[in-house]
Scaffold this active site. Structure first.
Site, PDB file in Angstrom:
ATOM      1  N   ARG A  55       0.849  -1.191   0.000  1.00 30.52           N
ATOM      2  CA  ARG A  55       0.000   0.000   0.000  1.00 30.52           C
ATOM      3  C   ARG A  55       0.890   1.249   0.000  1.00 30.52           C
ATOM      4  NH1 ARG A  55       1.637   1.892   3.982  1.00 30.52           N
ATOM      5  NH2 ARG A  55       0.492   3.800   3.567  1.00 30.52           N
ATOM      6  N   GLY A  56       0.236   2.401  -0.193  1.00 33.00           N
ATOM      7  CA  GLY A  56       1.004   3.641  -0.369  1.00 33.00           C
ATOM      8  C   GLY A  56       1.189   3.827  -1.865  1.00 33.00           C
ATOM      9  N   ALA A  57       0.927   5.053  -2.345  1.00 32.97           N
ATOM     10  CA  ALA A  57       0.874   5.285  -3.793  1.00 32.97           C
ATOM     11  C   ALA A  57       2.145   4.842  -4.527  1.00 32.97           C
ATOM     12  CB  ALA A  57       0.556   6.753  -4.055  1.00 32.97           C
ATOM     13  N   ARG A 100      -6.725  -0.440  -7.714  1.00 36.66           N
ATOM     14  CA  ARG A 100      -7.164   0.630  -6.805  1.00 36.66           C
ATOM     15  C   ARG A 100      -7.227   1.911  -7.633  1.00 36.66           C
ATOM     16  NH1 ARG A 100      -4.343   1.179  -1.119  1.00 36.66           N
ATOM     17  NH2 ARG A 100      -6.364   2.100  -0.587  1.00 36.66           N
ATOM     18  N   GLN A 211      -3.081   2.807   9.595  1.00 36.29           N
ATOM     19  CA  GLN A 211      -1.725   2.862   9.022  1.00 36.29           C
ATOM     20  C   GLN A 211      -0.782   3.706   9.883  1.00 36.29           C
ATOM     21  OE1 GLN A 211      -4.560   3.238   7.334  1.00 36.29           O
ATOM     22  NE2 GLN A 211      -4.412   2.565   5.218  1.00 36.29           N
ATOM     23  N   ASP A 252      -1.899  10.722  -2.838  1.00 34.92           N
ATOM     24  CA  ASP A 252      -2.208   9.647  -3.787  1.00 34.92           C
ATOM     25  C   ASP A 252      -2.437  10.171  -5.191  1.00 34.92           C
ATOM     26  OD1 ASP A 252      -2.993   8.527  -0.986  1.00 34.92           O
ATOM     27  OD2 ASP A 252      -2.688   6.815  -2.326  1.00 34.92           O
ATOM     28  N   ASN A 262      -5.517  12.310  -0.522  1.00 33.75           N
ATOM     29  CA  ASN A 262      -4.692  11.500   0.387  1.00 33.75           C
ATOM     30  C   ASN A 262      -5.642  10.777   1.332  1.00 33.75           C
ATOM     31  OD1 ASN A 262      -2.041  10.673   1.325  1.00 33.75           O
ATOM     32  ND2 ASN A 262      -2.481  11.815   3.177  1.00 33.75           N
ATOM     33  N   LYS A 263      -5.077   9.982   2.189  1.00 33.52           N
ATOM     34  CA  LYS A 263      -5.855   9.138   3.103  1.00 33.52           C
ATOM     35  C   LYS A 263      -6.988   9.908   3.784  1.00 33.52           C
ATOM     36  CE  LYS A 263      -5.645   5.682   3.664  1.00 33.52           C
ATOM     37  NZ  LYS A 263      -6.586   4.804   2.924  1.00 33.52           N
TER      38      LYS A 263
HETATM   39  O1  MRU Z   1      -4.842   3.205   1.530  1.00 30.43           O
HETATM   40  P1  MRU Z   1      -3.359   3.426   1.608  1.00 30.43           P
HETATM   41  O2  MRU Z   1      -2.761   2.961   2.889  1.00 30.43           O
HETATM   42  O3  MRU Z   1      -2.644   2.900   0.389  1.00 30.43           O
HETATM   43  O4  MRU Z   1      -3.208   5.025   1.581  1.00 30.43           O
HETATM   44  C1  MRU Z   1      -1.923   5.564   1.578  1.00 30.43           C
HETATM   45  C2  MRU Z   1      -1.896   7.041   1.690  1.00 30.43           C
HETATM   46  O5  MRU Z   1      -2.899   7.704   1.679  1.00 30.43           O
HETATM   47  C3  MRU Z   1      -0.537   7.685   1.701  1.00 30.43           C
HETATM   48  O6  MRU Z   1      -0.554   8.853   2.465  1.00 30.43           O
HETATM   49  C4  MRU Z   1      -0.134   8.024   0.261  1.00 30.43           C
HETATM   50  O7  MRU Z   1      -0.285   6.924  -0.582  1.00 30.43           O
HETATM   51  C5  MRU Z   1       1.272   8.501   0.179  1.00 30.43           C
HETATM   52  S1  MRU Z   1       2.452   7.208   0.520  1.00 30.43           S
HETATM   53  C6  MRU Z   1       3.991   7.864   0.271  1.00 30.43           C
END
Ligand code: MRU
Length: 362
Positions: A55-57, A100, A211, A252, A262-263
């Site tokens: 996970r994470g972009a 996603r 997270q 993201d 973002n999240k």
């Molecule tokens: O749903 P996730 O855990 O993939 O969401 C991740 C985020 O929102 C992060 O802040 C974003 O991807 C940046 S990661 C460097």
């Protein structure tokens, strides 16, 4: 095995040559257990992305790039004739890219790997001979991975140089787990710490999947950086104490105008930061920008299952009759963001002209 104290964990690794496999650190099992998922077929890659094992972009982009290599290997193992092999590869690549919807890095990486070998979903020409194709795809996927490491380092440097004094409040996880390198917002934190700056990091727990509590706190503890976890709803009270020097988060998808997905909870945090006069920064590589749109309302927002909200870890916390609202991301308007830290420099003020100017640098 935990990563060595002081070093960053690795979230994605490719094992072997073009007929090798992908290994992902299973982030759903952290911090209790350090376990790896072996991906040898496309459905396993897609499941890992959808269920946030990776996970994470930036990290899902890196994993998606390697997923294309696996799709080509699948076609070869099935002994498909060239045209069917190509059809399989392109269909699998599209499925990976769509796993996603919000983080633009995923589709960007999949399309870049295809493009680098002269393919795209729109092209129906015969591909290169099989072995050359597999090797070329792996080279392209590795290049994205290696590049992400370099981008994280550059973001960390630019960000550390502008970080104000005081403690830091962050949301979700933006560290090594979320990228192919040292992270984005968290790389800013770790770079500043390595420079000798001293502060405490306050990590929003980040409901519903935690997270912040599970992953950001884990990474910071490994690095020896003091961290305090708080409920997302405690952020306003914390900001009112005046001890937070800045908020810094990842992204993201960022539009040409600087609106940032973002999240979920990031937008609320940005509003709170503005209300308390605390600078709010976003850190992200250029691969997170979607310059085809200007307005954040056009960003597709992933909505996830009700159980993540109503039954965390399988334990019901709401009556079964209750419905759940579970958007995984929200959009923070550009006007609430003091600066966007990229590998090409800092975008400040966050305007369409400044986004174009900084991203135009090589
Ligand atoms: O749903 P996730 O855990 O993939 O969401 C991740 C985020 O929102 C992060 O802040 C974003 O991807 C940046 S990661 C460097």
């Amino acid at each position: 095995m935990s990563p060595q104290q002081g070093t960053a964990p690795v979230s994605v690794r490719w094992v072997g040559g073009p007929d090798g496999h992908l290994e992902l650190l299973d982030q759903t099992r952290l911090p209790g257990e350090v376990a790896w998922v072996e991906c040898r077929d496309v459905p396993t890659v897609i499941e890992a992305i959808r269920s946030l094992r990776v996970r994470g972009a930036p990290a899902i982009g890196v994993a998606g790039g390697y997923g294309v290599v696996i799709a080509a290997a699948e076609a070869r193992q099935r002994n498909l004739p060239p045209r069917e092999a190509l059809t399989h590869l392109l269909a699998a690549a599209e499925e990976i890219a769509a796993a996603r919807p919000t983080a633009v890095n995923l589709r960007w990486a999949v399309e870049r790997v295809l493009r680098e070998v002269g393919l795209s979903a729109a092209v129906g020409e015969a591909p290169l001979p099989a072995t050359d194709l597999d090797a070329a795809l792996l080279r392209a996927a590795r290049e994205i991975h290696d590049e992400d490491k370099r981008l994280c380092t550059a973001i960390g440097r630019y960000g550390a140089d502008l970080l104000p004094d005081g403690d830091i409040l962050t949301h979700c996880n933006t560290g090594a787990l979320a990228t192919g390198g040292d992270g984005t917002a968290l790389a800013v934190v770790t770079t500043a710490w390595a420079d000798g700056r001293r502060f405490r990091v306050w990590a929003d727990e980040t409901r519903p999947l935690f997270q912040g509590a599970r992953l950001t706190a884990w990474e910071l503890v490994q690095r020896g950086i003091p961290v305090t976890v708080l409920c997302d709803s405690a952020a306003a009270h914390l900001l009112a104490t005046g001890r937070i020097g800045c908020c810094i988060v990842g992204a993201d998808r960022i539009t040409a105008g600087g609106d940032t997905a973002n999240k979920i909870g990031t937008y609320g945090l940005a509003v709170l930061a503005a209300a308390h006069g605390v600078p709010f920064y976003v850190a992200a590589p250029s691969s997170t920008f979607d310059l085809s749109i200007v307005d954040g309302t056009e960003i597709p927002i992933e909505h996830r299952g009700a159980a993540e909200v109503t039954s965390p870890w399988g334990r019901a916390i709401a009556p079964p009759e209750a419905e759940a609202f579970n958007p995984a991301f929200d959009v923070t308007p550009a006007r609430l963001i003091r600066g966007i830290i990229t590998e090409r420099g800092v975008i400040a003020p966050v305007t369409q002209a400044e986004v174009a100017r900084v991203l135009g640098r090589r």
